[in-house]
Design a protein around this motif. Structure first.
Motif, mmCIF file in Angstrom:
data_model
loop_
_atom_site.group_PDB
_atom_site.id
_atom_site.type_symbol
_atom_site.label_atom_id
_atom_site.label_comp_id
_atom_site.label_asym_id
_atom_site.label_seq_id
_atom_site.Cartn_x
_atom_site.Cartn_y
_atom_site.Cartn_z
ATOM 1 N N ASN A 1 62.068 35.986 -14.296
ATOM 2 C CA ASN A 1 63.130 36.704 -15.012
ATOM 3 C C ASN A 1 64.499 36.573 -14.358
ATOM 4 O O ASN A 1 65.343 37.468 -14.440
ATOM 5 N N PHE B 1 65.687 32.485 -24.318
ATOM 6 C CA PHE B 1 65.901 33.730 -23.581
ATOM 7 C C PHE B 1 67.381 34.008 -23.364
ATOM 8 O O PHE B 1 68.214 33.096 -23.363
ATOM 9 N N ALA C 1 63.273 37.561 -24.091
ATOM 10 C CA ALA C 1 62.721 36.215 -24.242
ATOM 11 C C ALA C 1 61.715 36.192 -25.382
ATOM 12 O O ALA C 1 61.010 37.170 -25.626
#
Length: 240
Positions: free
Chosen positions: A108, A222, A234
């Motif tokens: 992330n 994303f 995402a």
């Protein structure tokens, strides 16, 4: 945003009736190279993460990012690109690191560790799946001709300036390496990043991408904060 039950990556627990579901996702980028002898274990781990996510129907998007800075050291990685290397270097600036390395796994856009560290990957993915977000992301591919198309979408709820990253994937491939650090080995990869694009969003959160080759491709899309690299939403889609 995809919805998952529970927050455990290894085994999903049973949930009682009426229990709230946890929203979360994990974009897992592995920066790797076929010329790096430390990378095959990380490539295998990425494949295991992909299999586990598919089996448990979890929103975990694994991406094989092949860098090109190993190419002059004995074996040119046919999946590598300078654009992927530039992306990893951008992460180094976001994370205030002096350099880059392989294998590196980033979850992330905010948590990084050695790409073959299964326990670190489990912790990072668990944390990502437990983290809710107010940002929503939608996208679809519209056919414009027999060969081309347009990917259109919208991001809503972002509090910081973002850009949308569209990644085109190749499902799997193998290489017989004949020179360099992995000489004599057959290396298998999953979710290889063939191309990716960074797209701006307008004031309404809309973004577009013209596709010269609509084909039948898998994409991960994303939303990423430009200031610090954190990924806040995402999804995956295909161009059928």
């Amino acid at each position: 945003m995809a919805v998952i039950c529970g927050a455990t990556w290894g085994v999903l627990p049973a949930t009682a009736s009426g229990e709230e579901e946890t929203e979360g996702f994990a974009v897992v980028e592995l920066f790797t190279s076929e010329g790096c002898s430390s990378c095959p274990p990380a490539d295998r781990l990425l494949a295991e993460l992909d299999q586990k996510a598919e089996k448990q129907d979890l929103p975990v998007f694994v991406l094989g990012m092949h860098v090109d800075y190993w190419n002059s050291l004995g074996w040119p990685d046919r999946f590598s690109s300078k654009e992927v290397t530039a992306r990893q270097q951008r992460y180094a600036k976001w994370m205030e690191r002096k350099g880059v390395y392989t294998p590196q796994m980033i979850v992330n856009g905010s948590t990084h560790f050695v790409g073959s560290d299964a326990k670190a990957a489990e912790r990072a993915i668990n944390a990502a799946l437990e983290q809710s977000s107010d940002v929503t992301l939608n996208a679809e591919v519209d056919k414009t001709s027999d060969d081309t198309g347009r990917l259109e979408g919208m991001v809503d709820g972002a509090e910081q300036e973002i850009e949308v990253i569209v990644v085109q994937l190749r499902d799997t491939a193998s290489s017989k390496v004949t020179s360099g650090e992995n000489s004599g080995r057959t290396l298998t990869h999953v979710n290889i990043v063939e191309k990716f694009w960074a797209r701006p969003v307008d004031e309404q959160g809309r973004f577009t991408l013209d596709l010269a080759d609509r084909g039948n491709h898998e994409y991960v899309v994303f939303a990423q904060q430009k200031a610090d690299g954190r990924i806040v939403a995402a999804i995956s889609l295909n161009s059928k």
